[in-house]
Write a protein that holds these residues in place. Structure first.
Motif, mmCIF file in Angstrom:
data_model
loop_
_atom_site.group_PDB
_atom_site.id
_atom_site.type_symbol
_atom_site.label_atom_id
_atom_site.label_comp_id
_atom_site.label_asym_id
_atom_site.label_seq_id
_atom_site.Cartn_x
_atom_site.Cartn_y
_atom_site.Cartn_z
ATOM 1 N N MET A 1 -10.812 -2.086 -17.246
ATOM 2 C CA MET A 1 -9.880 -1.067 -16.760
ATOM 3 C C MET A 1 -8.570 -1.168 -17.538
ATOM 4 O O MET A 1 -7.907 -2.204 -17.508
ATOM 5 C CB MET A 1 -9.632 -1.269 -15.263
ATOM 6 N N PRO A 2 -8.166 -0.126 -18.253
ATOM 7 C CA PRO A 2 -6.961 -0.211 -19.088
ATOM 8 C C PRO A 2 -5.658 0.056 -18.328
ATOM 9 O O PRO A 2 -4.596 0.123 -18.944
ATOM 10 C CB PRO A 2 -7.209 0.886 -20.127
ATOM 11 N N VAL A 3 -5.744 0.219 -16.994
ATOM 12 C CA VAL A 3 -4.542 0.519 -16.225
ATOM 13 C C VAL A 3 -4.619 -0.202 -14.885
ATOM 14 O O VAL A 3 -5.703 -0.397 -14.324
ATOM 15 C CB VAL A 3 -4.393 2.050 -16.011
ATOM 16 N N THR A 4 -3.469 -0.653 -14.396
ATOM 17 C CA THR A 4 -3.386 -1.287 -13.080
ATOM 18 C C THR A 4 -2.360 -0.540 -12.233
ATOM 19 O O THR A 4 -1.425 0.081 -12.769
ATOM 20 C CB THR A 4 -2.968 -2.761 -13.171
ATOM 21 N N VAL A 5 -2.525 -0.622 -10.922
ATOM 22 C CA VAL A 5 -1.590 0.005 -9.992
ATOM 23 C C VAL A 5 -1.221 -1.009 -8.916
ATOM 24 O O VAL A 5 -2.103 -1.595 -8.279
ATOM 25 C CB VAL A 5 -2.189 1.258 -9.322
ATOM 26 N N GLN A 6 0.068 -1.227 -8.746
ATOM 27 C CA GLN A 6 0.556 -2.062 -7.653
ATOM 28 C C GLN A 6 1.183 -1.141 -6.609
ATOM 29 O O GLN A 6 2.153 -0.430 -6.893
ATOM 30 C CB GLN A 6 1.594 -3.073 -8.147
ATOM 31 N N ALA A 7 0.610 -1.136 -5.413
ATOM 32 C CA ALA A 7 1.082 -0.245 -4.349
ATOM 33 C C ALA A 7 1.921 -1.024 -3.349
ATOM 34 O O ALA A 7 1.505 -2.081 -2.871
ATOM 35 C CB ALA A 7 -0.099 0.406 -3.646
ATOM 36 N N ASP A 8 3.097 -0.501 -3.045
ATOM 37 C CA ASP A 8 3.945 -1.064 -1.982
ATOM 38 C C ASP A 8 4.030 -0.016 -0.875
ATOM 39 O O ASP A 8 4.842 0.908 -0.942
ATOM 40 C CB ASP A 8 5.337 -1.395 -2.510
ATOM 41 N N PRO A 9 3.171 -0.136 0.174
ATOM 42 C CA PRO A 9 3.160 0.875 1.230
ATOM 43 C C PRO A 9 4.275 0.715 2.251
ATOM 44 O O PRO A 9 4.383 1.519 3.177
ATOM 45 C CB PRO A 9 1.787 0.663 1.886
ATOM 46 N N TYR A 10 5.118 -0.320 2.088
ATOM 47 C CA TYR A 10 6.193 -0.546 3.051
ATOM 48 C C TYR A 10 7.562 -0.481 2.378
ATOM 49 O O TYR A 10 8.514 -1.146 2.800
ATOM 50 C CB TYR A 10 5.981 -1.882 3.767
ATOM 51 N N ALA A 11 7.648 0.310 1.319
ATOM 52 C CA ALA A 11 8.945 0.595 0.700
ATOM 53 C C ALA A 11 9.721 1.542 1.609
ATOM 54 O O ALA A 11 9.143 2.272 2.419
ATOM 55 C CB ALA A 11 8.742 1.220 -0.672
ATOM 56 N N TRP A 12 11.045 1.528 1.485
ATOM 57 C CA TRP A 12 11.907 2.419 2.256
ATOM 58 C C TRP A 12 12.692 3.294 1.307
ATOM 59 O O TRP A 12 13.300 2.813 0.350
ATOM 60 C CB TRP A 12 12.894 1.628 3.116
ATOM 61 N N GLU A 13 12.694 4.593 1.584
ATOM 62 C CA GLU A 13 13.487 5.506 0.758
ATOM 63 C C GLU A 13 14.966 5.252 0.957
ATOM 64 O O GLU A 13 15.765 5.331 0.033
ATOM 65 C CB GLU A 13 13.143 6.954 1.106
ATOM 66 N N SER A 14 15.369 4.941 2.182
ATOM 67 C CA SER A 14 16.732 4.555 2.512
ATOM 68 C C SER A 14 16.663 3.711 3.775
ATOM 69 O O SER A 14 15.636 3.707 4.469
ATOM 70 C CB SER A 14 17.620 5.786 2.748
ATOM 71 N N PRO A 15 17.746 2.978 4.115
ATOM 72 C CA PRO A 15 17.703 2.157 5.326
ATOM 73 C C PRO A 15 17.481 2.955 6.600
ATOM 74 O O PRO A 15 17.091 2.391 7.620
ATOM 75 C CB PRO A 15 19.092 1.493 5.330
ATOM 76 N N CYS A 16 17.726 4.252 6.562
ATOM 77 C CA CYS A 16 17.585 5.076 7.773
ATOM 78 C C CYS A 16 16.283 5.861 7.820
ATOM 79 O O CYS A 16 16.031 6.562 8.790
ATOM 80 C CB CYS A 16 18.744 6.062 7.872
ATOM 81 N N SER A 17 15.478 5.779 6.793
ATOM 82 C CA SER A 17 14.358 6.702 6.705
ATOM 83 C C SER A 17 13.100 6.214 7.411
ATOM 84 O O SER A 17 12.255 7.022 7.794
ATOM 85 C CB SER A 17 14.023 6.972 5.229
ATOM 86 N N GLN A 18 12.968 4.894 7.590
ATOM 87 C CA GLN A 18 11.677 4.388 8.031
ATOM 88 C C GLN A 18 11.644 4.082 9.527
ATOM 89 O O GLN A 18 12.579 3.520 10.095
ATOM 90 C CB GLN A 18 11.294 3.135 7.248
ATOM 91 N N ARG A 19 10.535 4.446 10.140
ATOM 92 C CA ARG A 19 10.276 4.159 11.541
ATOM 93 C C ARG A 19 8.839 3.645 11.639
ATOM 94 O O ARG A 19 7.998 3.962 10.808
ATOM 95 C CB ARG A 19 10.432 5.420 12.400
ATOM 96 N N TYR A 20 8.580 2.861 12.690
ATOM 97 C CA TYR A 20 7.229 2.352 12.916
ATOM 98 C C TYR A 20 6.856 2.505 14.379
ATOM 99 O O TYR A 20 7.703 2.346 15.277
ATOM 100 C CB TYR A 20 7.124 0.871 12.526
ATOM 101 N N LEU A 21 5.588 2.819 14.613
ATOM 102 C CA LEU A 21 5.022 2.844 15.956
ATOM 103 C C LEU A 21 4.377 1.496 16.238
ATOM 104 O O LEU A 21 3.708 0.930 15.382
ATOM 105 C CB LEU A 21 3.971 3.946 16.075
ATOM 106 N N ALA A 22 4.571 0.990 17.466
ATOM 107 C CA ALA A 22 3.949 -0.264 17.872
ATOM 108 C C ALA A 22 3.540 -0.176 19.331
ATOM 109 O O ALA A 22 4.264 0.400 20.156
ATOM 110 C CB ALA A 22 4.903 -1.442 17.658
#
Length: 204
Positions: A1-22
């Motif tokens: 495979m000539p390409v790799t992808v590192q995924a960060d699914p818990y990045a935040w666009e800004s400190p106010c943008s992210q919310r989580y359900l629990a």
């Protein structure tokens, strides 16, 4: 495979943008983390991205040859009624929230019957080129209101006479994003010792 992808699914666009359900009461929740601690916080609470999920994908070639990233396709692995869990905001009330404009930014509505990525205004669309010495970073905002969605991405690439598709997910699991309309919402005041209903904190 000539390409790799590192995924960060818990990045935040800004400190106010992210919310989580629990599926936990406010009394059983840890204080909100910094962005670098988000993955551990999510795992500790079995939490799910709420309303939207912000992904950071780092795409890099594995050799000197140039690889063309032809596109990213959204694949839905499951779709259910939104989770009936509590909604926790990561921002501390009164803290300023900033966000930058990324040059490789895309958006997708997971409510759509056939979700697809679209470049944010002012951003270019695929294809892009990468190599080992010249990686690219893509930012994806996936929004949802009406469903609890399991989903992943397929990255199409080509290099010379070779081509293929690379699955992009959360370490072998689909990404998961759920709508949060009507859910009890909580925030964590600065200097406080616990979560309180959102909007009840009085600012100085």
């Amino acid at each position: 495979m000539p390409v790799t992808v590192q995924a960060d699914p818990y990045a935040w666009e800004s400190p106010c943008s992210q919310r989580y359900l629990a599926d936990k009461p406010a009394s059983g929740m840890r204080p909100p983390p910094l962005e670098e601690g988000a993955a551990a916080w999510v795992a500790a609470h079995d939490a799910v991205s709420s309303g939207q999920q912000y992904l950071r994908l780092t795409v890099q070639g594995t050799g000197a040859e140039t690889v063309v990233v032809d596109g990213l396709t959204v694949r839905v692995a499951g779709k259910r009624a939104p989770l009936a869990w509590n909604d926790y905001a990561m921002a501390y009330p009164g803290v300023g929230c900033g966000g930058g404009v990324q040059t490789r930014a895309f958006a997708v509505s997971l409510d759509s019957a056939r979700p697809s990525l679209a470049p944010e205004p002012g951003n270019d669309d695929f294809p892009f080129k990468v190599s080992e010495s010249d990686p690219e970073v893509y930012y994806i905002t996936a929004s949802v209101s009406a469903y609890d969605v399991d989903w992943y991405l397929e990255l199409k690439w080509s290099s010379g006479d070779r081509s293929g598709t690379l699955t992009v997910d959360d370490e072998g699991r689909p990404f998961r994003t759920s709508g949060n309309k009507g859910r009890p919402a909580y925030e964590f005041p600065i200097g406080g010792d616990g979560w309180v209903p959102e909007g009840t904190t009085k600012l100085d």
